[in-house]
Design a protein around this motif. Sequence first.
Motif, mmCIF file in Angstrom:
data_model
loop_
_atom_site.group_PDB
_atom_site.id
_atom_site.type_symbol
_atom_site.label_atom_id
_atom_site.label_comp_id
_atom_site.label_asym_id
_atom_site.label_seq_id
_atom_site.Cartn_x
_atom_site.Cartn_y
_atom_site.Cartn_z
ATOM 1 N N ALA A 273 -52.562 16.931 -8.961
ATOM 2 C CA ALA A 273 -51.043 17.046 -8.961
ATOM 3 C C ALA A 273 -50.326 17.201 -7.650
ATOM 4 O O ALA A 273 -49.569 16.738 -7.261
ATOM 5 C CB ALA A 273 -50.650 17.795 -10.031
ATOM 6 N N LEU A 277 -46.890 16.189 -6.206
ATOM 7 C CA LEU A 277 -45.710 17.251 -6.267
ATOM 8 C C LEU A 277 -45.265 17.509 -4.716
ATOM 9 O O LEU A 277 -44.040 17.538 -4.762
ATOM 10 C CB LEU A 277 -46.625 18.360 -6.619
ATOM 11 N N PHE A 290 -44.728 16.665 -14.590
ATOM 12 C CA PHE A 290 -46.147 17.205 -14.352
ATOM 13 C C PHE A 290 -46.477 18.195 -15.612
ATOM 14 O O PHE A 290 -45.817 19.139 -15.691
ATOM 15 C CB PHE A 290 -46.068 18.205 -13.170
ATOM 16 N N ALA A 292 -49.229 20.325 -17.720
ATOM 17 C CA ALA A 292 -50.536 21.067 -17.501
ATOM 18 C C ALA A 292 -51.050 21.705 -18.840
ATOM 19 O O ALA A 292 -50.056 21.947 -19.727
ATOM 20 C CB ALA A 292 -50.288 22.233 -16.782
ATOM 21 N N VAL A 352 -45.482 26.849 -11.395
ATOM 22 C CA VAL A 352 -44.896 26.779 -12.876
ATOM 23 C C VAL A 352 -43.848 27.607 -12.756
ATOM 24 O O VAL A 352 -42.747 27.300 -13.606
ATOM 25 C CB VAL A 352 -46.119 27.364 -13.760
ATOM 26 N N ILE A 357 -43.265 22.486 -13.361
ATOM 27 C CA ILE A 357 -44.369 22.029 -14.145
ATOM 28 C C ILE A 357 -44.410 22.282 -15.394
ATOM 29 O O ILE A 357 -44.068 23.393 -15.803
ATOM 30 C CB ILE A 357 -45.956 22.381 -13.528
ATOM 31 N N THR A 359 -45.773 22.929 -19.474
ATOM 32 C CA THR A 359 -47.044 23.441 -20.025
ATOM 33 C C THR A 359 -47.187 23.372 -21.343
ATOM 34 O O THR A 359 -46.311 23.120 -22.137
ATOM 35 C CB THR A 359 -47.218 24.803 -19.580
#
Lengths: 436, 436
Positions: A273, A277, A290, A292, A352, A357, A359
Motif C-alpha cells: 500500500a 499511498l 485502502f 486493511a 489509520v 485507511i 479496516t
Amino acid sequence: MDTVKYILSEDKMPTAWYNIQADLPTSMPPVLNPGTGKQITAADLEPLFPKQLIEQEISQQPTFEIPDEVQSIYRQWRPTPLYRARRLEKALDTPAKIYYKYEGVSPAGSHKPNTAIPQAYYNKKAGVKRLTTETGVGQWGSSLSLAGAFFGLEIVVYMVKVSYRQKPYRRALMEAYGARVVASPSDETEAGRSILKEHPDSNGSLGIAISEAVEMAVQDEQTKYALGSVLNHVLLHQTVIGLEALAQLEMAGDYPDIIVGCTGGGSNFAGIAFPFLGAMLRGERDRRKFVAVEPAACPTLTKGKYTYDFGDTAHLTPLVKMHTLGSSFVPQGIHAGGLRYHGMSPLLSHIVNLGLIETKAYGQIDCFAAGLNFASTEGILPAPEANHAVKGAIDEALRCKEEGVSKTILFNLCGIAFGSTSSFKKMLDANSLFGS
Amino acid sequence: MDTVKYILSEDKMPTAWYNIQADLPTSMPPVLNPGTGKQITAADLEPLFPKQLIEQEISQQPTFEIPDEVQSIYRQWRPTPLYRARRLEKALDTPAKIYYKYEGVSPAGSHKPNTAIPQAYYNKKAGVKRLTTETGVGQWGSSLSLAGAFFGLEIVVYMVKVSYRQKPYRRALMEAYGARVVASPSDETEAGRSILKEHPDSNGSLGIAISEAVEMAVQDEQTKYALGSVLNHVLLHQTVIGLEALAQLEMAGDYPDIIVGCTGGGSNFAGIAFPFLGAMLRGERDRRKFVAVEPAACPTLTKGKYTYDFGDTAHLTPLVKMHTLGSSFVPQGIHAGGLRYHGMSPLLSHIVNLGLIETKAYGQIDCFAAGLNFASTEGILPAPEANHAVKGAIDEALRCKEEGVSKTILFNLCGIAFGSTSSFKKMLDANSLFGS
C-alpha cells in the motif's frame, strides 16, 4: 481464459525502498522509555539492532538504497509476478478488474524474505553472530532461517506453541535451514518461565515469543534481535512489493482504485500500500481506497484502542502508540497464525488514525471459503493469512458488481499454503466449508 | 554471492513439444495386447484416452504444436527460471558449473502441471466429463486436480495408501481444487477389493492405484484415464522443460556436458534430457553424459529386467517393454513416493537400452543429506524426489573436483518440498541426518 501476467525485467527492479514517513502530514508519536517516560534514543535500541537498521527505523528520509548484496539475493525470486485474476473476475461475474501481486514465489513461500535478507545482511555487516526472533506459523521464522543460512548467522526462533504443534512442517523447514526452534513459552527465559508458572498450558502468543527473543538478545553482545513485522524498518523493506506493483501496473496501463492487504503486524499491507499511498499524499494521485483486513478473532485495528502499549507480554520493549488489544491478549488458536498479534505497526496505526485507511475484520470460515474460491479459479491455494486479503478483494469486487461500476482492485497475495494446508485439511475434516 | 538467474522472455517460450521418437536410431518395441499377443492399435486405447493424446502417443513426427489455450495457462508460471547454483558450487569447492532448472514455481509446486494441463485440455475438447488417475505423494494428483478446476472436469484420484497417510496436506490440496481422493487399494474397484482380500493392510503402490483408476475409467463412456508419467505423450509434454533450458543456457553462453534428473516413471528426466539428447542424436552436438537417478529402494533401471510387463498390478493395461521390478512389486514406504513405481517409461527404457543414458541408485538418507546441503546453500528445500537429482548432480560436481576438470552440469529441480516437509520432519526426528 488467458493468463495475464506482468513480468518486470530485472533492470526495472526497485533499487531503493520507500519511506512513507517523509510524506506524512504529521509525524508519528514518539516511542517512549517505559521507565522514564521519555522519548527513546537510537542508543537505547542498540542492544537489539545494528546501527543501520536503527537509522532506517527513525529516519524521515524518503528512500533508502537497497544494498547490492541484498538486490542480488532478491533477484533469486524477484521481481515477483503481478497477475490479473481474470478467471476469478469471471467466476464472480464482476465488472471490476482484480490484480494480485504474488509473493508466494520466494523460497520460503511468502513476502517475509524481503525483510529477512536485509536484516541478516546489516547484522552480519555489524559483526553480529546470532539472531533471536519470534514466529507465529513460521513464515517469518523460516524466512529468517533462510537468510541466516545465506549469511552464516546462527538463528534461534521462539515459535508460538499452538503453531509449533499445528505446523510441524514449518518447524522442519527452519531446522533444514539450520535454525534452532523453541516452542514458546519455553523454560529458557525468565519471560517464558513466568508465563508457564501462571499458565502451564499456555498456547503462547506472538507477544510472549517476542519477550523471550528480546530477553535472549539483550543478554549477549554478539546476539541481536530481529522482528518480522511491526517496526518501521520492516515496513520499509516490504515496500519493494508495492514499488514493483506500481511499475507492473504501468506496464498494464492501469492504476488501482482500491488496494487491499491483510494485517497482522502490518508489514505486507504496508509493503503493497505505501507506494500508492505516498503518491496520493504527494498529490500525484487522487484519493484512493485502502483496505486493511484482519481476523475477527484478533481485531486489533477494528476493535483495539489507539494508545501506548508494550509490543510484548513481559514488557521488555519500549512503549509505542498503536492499536492494541492489550499486551496480555492471547487470541484463539486460529489458523492464520501470522495475524494473531495483540498490537499493530505504530506507523500503520498512525496512518489509520489519520483516516487514510479503512479496516475490516472477517471470520476465518469466510476467509477460507474465499481462499478456496481463489484456488479453484486462479490455481493458487493462499496461505491462511492471505485468505483474508482474498476475502477483502472479493468483497470489493462484489460491491462493484452490485453498484455496476468497473473499479480496479489490487491486492497482495502474500503467501502460498503449501506449508499450511494442514489448515484446509482441518477445515475439510470439520466439514464446515463444504455443504451438500 | 550473486544470484545468477536466466529468465526467458515470454516471446521465446517454446511453441511446440519435442518428440524424440523422430530422432531415435531404432524404434521402440511394439505395445502388445496381452490377450492376443498382437500389437495394439489406436482404437484399443480409445476407452482410456482421447484421440489427440493417442496420436501423440504413437506418432513419430518430430514436434507437436502446443495449443494456444495450453500455452496461455503455461504462462501463469512458465518460463520457469534457470539458475546457476553458485553458492552450492562454492560450498562443494568444485570447478564444475552447476545449473538447475526450477519447476517448483508452478501452482502445484512441481513439473506435473506441464502435462496435466494439456491432458485436461484434450479431454475437455473431446467431451470427456471425468478423469480418473493415480497418485503417489500427490504431486501428480494435485496437478491434475488443478487442471480439472481450470477446465471444469471432475477428477477422481486413487492415492497410494502409504502416502495418503503420510501426506494429508497433499490430499487437502487436491480437495481444495475440487477433486475426490480415495486411498488405494480401496473397496471401490474389483482390483482394489482383490488386493485387500489378500493383503488387508496393503500400503498400496502406484501399480495398484493405476489398476483402480483404469478400471473406473473403462466402465463409463464419459470417463477417461490420465497418467502422470510413463507414457510417450506425457514425456512429450514435459520436453517444454528442456526446450526452455536450451534457450536459457544459450543466453548464458553455455551448454551442459552432464544432464541429471531423477526417475520414477521417467517424465521429469525425459523433460529436461530429451531436447539435449535429440541434439546429440541429430549430430548437432558431441556425445554428452546423461544420468538418471533412482531410489535404491525401487531400483527399476539399475536392477530391473528389460522385458515385457504390465503397467499395473491387476494387469488391466497392455504389455509394454520396459525396465521392471515386476508388476506385483510393492516398494518400501520411502518418502520419495513419486519414485515408487515398479516399471519405467518404455520410451526411456528403450533409450537406456540403446546405451545412451547412465543410471544410478541412491539410498534416501544420502539424498536427504544432499537436499539439506542444497537448501542451506541455494535456499530451496527440494521435494524428496528432487533430492535424488540433487544428489546425482553433487556427485558429478565432486567427481569434477577430484579430476580437476570444469564441466557444466545441468539438473532438473522438479519440485519443492513445502507439501512434503513431513519427510524432513521425520528424518529430523529420527536424527539420522544430524550428527554432533
